[in-house]
Design a protein around this motif. Structure first.
Motif, PDB file in Angstrom:
ATOM      1  N   LEU A  83      27.036 -89.410 -43.797  1.00 42.85           N
ATOM      2  CA  LEU A  83      27.873 -89.255 -42.033  1.00 42.85           C
ATOM      3  C   LEU A  83      29.157 -87.634 -41.726  1.00 42.85           C
ATOM      4  O   LEU A  83      28.871 -87.420 -41.251  1.00 42.85           O
ATOM      5  N   ALA A  84      29.798 -88.141 -43.340  1.00 42.52           N
ATOM      6  CA  ALA A  84      30.895 -86.911 -43.105  1.00 42.52           C
ATOM      7  C   ALA A  84      29.713 -85.282 -43.387  1.00 42.52           C
ATOM      8  O   ALA A  84      30.242 -85.158 -42.803  1.00 42.52           O
ATOM      9  N   ALA A  85      28.888 -85.309 -43.834  1.00 43.98           N
ATOM     10  CA  ALA A  85      28.372 -84.172 -44.250  1.00 43.98           C
ATOM     11  C   ALA A  85      26.963 -83.637 -42.533  1.00 43.98           C
ATOM     12  O   ALA A  85      27.025 -82.886 -42.450  1.00 43.98           O
ATOM     13  N   VAL A  86      26.736 -84.659 -42.525  1.00 45.88           N
ATOM     14  CA  VAL A  86      26.075 -84.523 -40.314  1.00 45.88           C
ATOM     15  C   VAL A  86      26.788 -84.028 -39.813  1.00 45.88           C
ATOM     16  O   VAL A  86      27.250 -83.140 -39.142  1.00 45.88           O
ATOM     17  N   TRP A  87      28.243 -84.993 -40.196  1.00 50.36           N
ATOM     18  CA  TRP A  87      29.441 -84.409 -38.963  1.00 50.36           C
ATOM     19  C   TRP A  87      29.716 -83.260 -39.224  1.00 50.36           C
ATOM     20  O   TRP A  87      30.294 -82.152 -38.200  1.00 50.36           O
ATOM     21  N   LEU A  88      30.220 -82.353 -40.444  1.00 48.37           N
ATOM     22  CA  LEU A  88      30.365 -81.401 -40.362  1.00 48.37           C
ATOM     23  C   LEU A  88      29.085 -79.861 -40.266  1.00 48.37           C
ATOM     24  O   LEU A  88      29.986 -79.228 -39.912  1.00 48.37           O
ATOM     25  N   ALA A  89      27.970 -80.512 -40.545  1.00 43.68           N
ATOM     26  CA  ALA A  89      27.017 -79.533 -39.721  1.00 43.68           C
ATOM     27  C   ALA A  89      27.161 -79.219 -38.579  1.00 43.68           C
ATOM     28  O   ALA A  89      26.782 -78.243 -37.406  1.00 43.68           O
ATOM     29  N   ILE A  90      27.465 -80.597 -37.512  1.00 42.62           N
ATOM     30  CA  ILE A  90      27.572 -80.241 -36.245  1.00 42.62           C
ATOM     31  C   ILE A  90      29.000 -80.010 -35.939  1.00 42.62           C
ATOM     32  O   ILE A  90      28.867 -78.978 -34.061  1.00 42.62           O
ATOM     33  N   ARG A  91      30.141 -79.820 -36.498  1.00 46.01           N
ATOM     34  CA  ARG A  91      30.876 -79.661 -36.281  1.00 46.01           C
ATOM     35  C   ARG A  91      30.903 -78.760 -36.490  1.00 46.01           C
ATOM     36  O   ARG A  91      31.820 -77.263 -35.273  1.00 46.01           O
TER      37      ARG A  91
END
Length: 254
Positions: A83-91
């Motif tokens: 979730l942290a990695a996906v959030w960063l990519a979308i952010r």
């Protein structure tokens, strides 16, 4: 008033194109997200080895990782890392996390359709397995679940395989990968097939027969993700599939 003059029509503002990673951006970030999931899972094992006072080496990690409770914790810790990695990519794209992953609740009709389709796919593979004299569940998974039940780790395994794993895998495959690839030259059909293939590769611990089953289920999940525009739908279907398999294996093992 220019707005009423046919020679000077009012200006129209075109909506900004959605901020989405395309094919290569999605592929590169997909590798990063998978690596984050792996680091989260391995990090849990390293922590357990360190807490146990054993040397942090490959032999100790393999020994600890064979324990059902340790494996359950490892699978569970892959979720926050994913979730942290996906959030960063979308952010980085300055997009909405909810919109990007289509975190919308499906209708009961869509949920029912998805469940019925999943049951038909699973029953077809179960029937084929029986006709070929094959086990319906991989042997190592049966042994793991039996061991977890006998050692008091059933609840942890149930959570890991029925909640944490479905969420991690769906956020990666039908969430992030599908979203980006469906907006690229692959379009929806290519995104469904490629994301299903990637999801299948995540399960390389299985033999080719079970991998074919995983791929087929992945295609159905991908279709339902497209049809309902809901990642929650595939998360629920994935969770129900795993929950049924875990409970039945533990019950049959008794």
């Amino acid at each position: 008033m220019d707005s009423l003059n046919p020679d000077h029509p009012p200006l129209t503002v075109s909506p900004a194109p959605p901020r989405v990673w395309k094919f290569w951006g999605t592929a590169v970030w997909g590798v990063v997200i998978f690596a984050a999931m792996f680091v989260g899972q391995i990090g849990a094992i390293v922590y357990l080895v360190w807490v146990g006072g054993d040397p942090v080496d490959l032999a100790s990690m393999q020994h600890v990782g064979r324990e059902p409770a340790s494996l359950a914790l490892s699978v569970t810790m892959g979720l926050p890392a994913t979730l942290a990695a996906v959030w960063l990519a979308i952010r980085i794209k300055k997009a909405s996390f909810v919109d990007y992953l289509a975190l919308y609740w499906p209708s009961w009709k869509q949920l029912l359709l998805g469940a019925v389709g999943l049951i038909l796919v699973v029953v077809a593979w179960e029937t084929m397995s029986r006709s070929l004299g094959r086990e319906a569940t991989p042997g190592f998974m049966t042994d793991l679940l039996k061991s977890g039940r006998d050692k008091g780790g059933a609840v942890m395994l149930l959570f890991a395989f029925s909640v944490a794993a479905p969420m991690s895998e769906e956020v990666l495959a039908r969430g992030f990968l599908y979203r980006g690839w469906s907006s690229s030259f692959l379009r929806v059909p290519g995104a469904i097939l490629l994301s299903s293939l990637v999801w299948t590769v995540v399960h390389l611990q299985y033999d080719l027969y079970f991998l074919a089953e995983v791929f087929t289920i992945g295609v159905w999940f991908g279709y339902m993700r497209y049809r309902a525009n809901s990642l929650w739908l595939t998360i629920v279907l994935h969770a129900l599939n795993n929950l049924t398999a875990v409970v039945l294996t533990m019950w049959l093992g008794s």
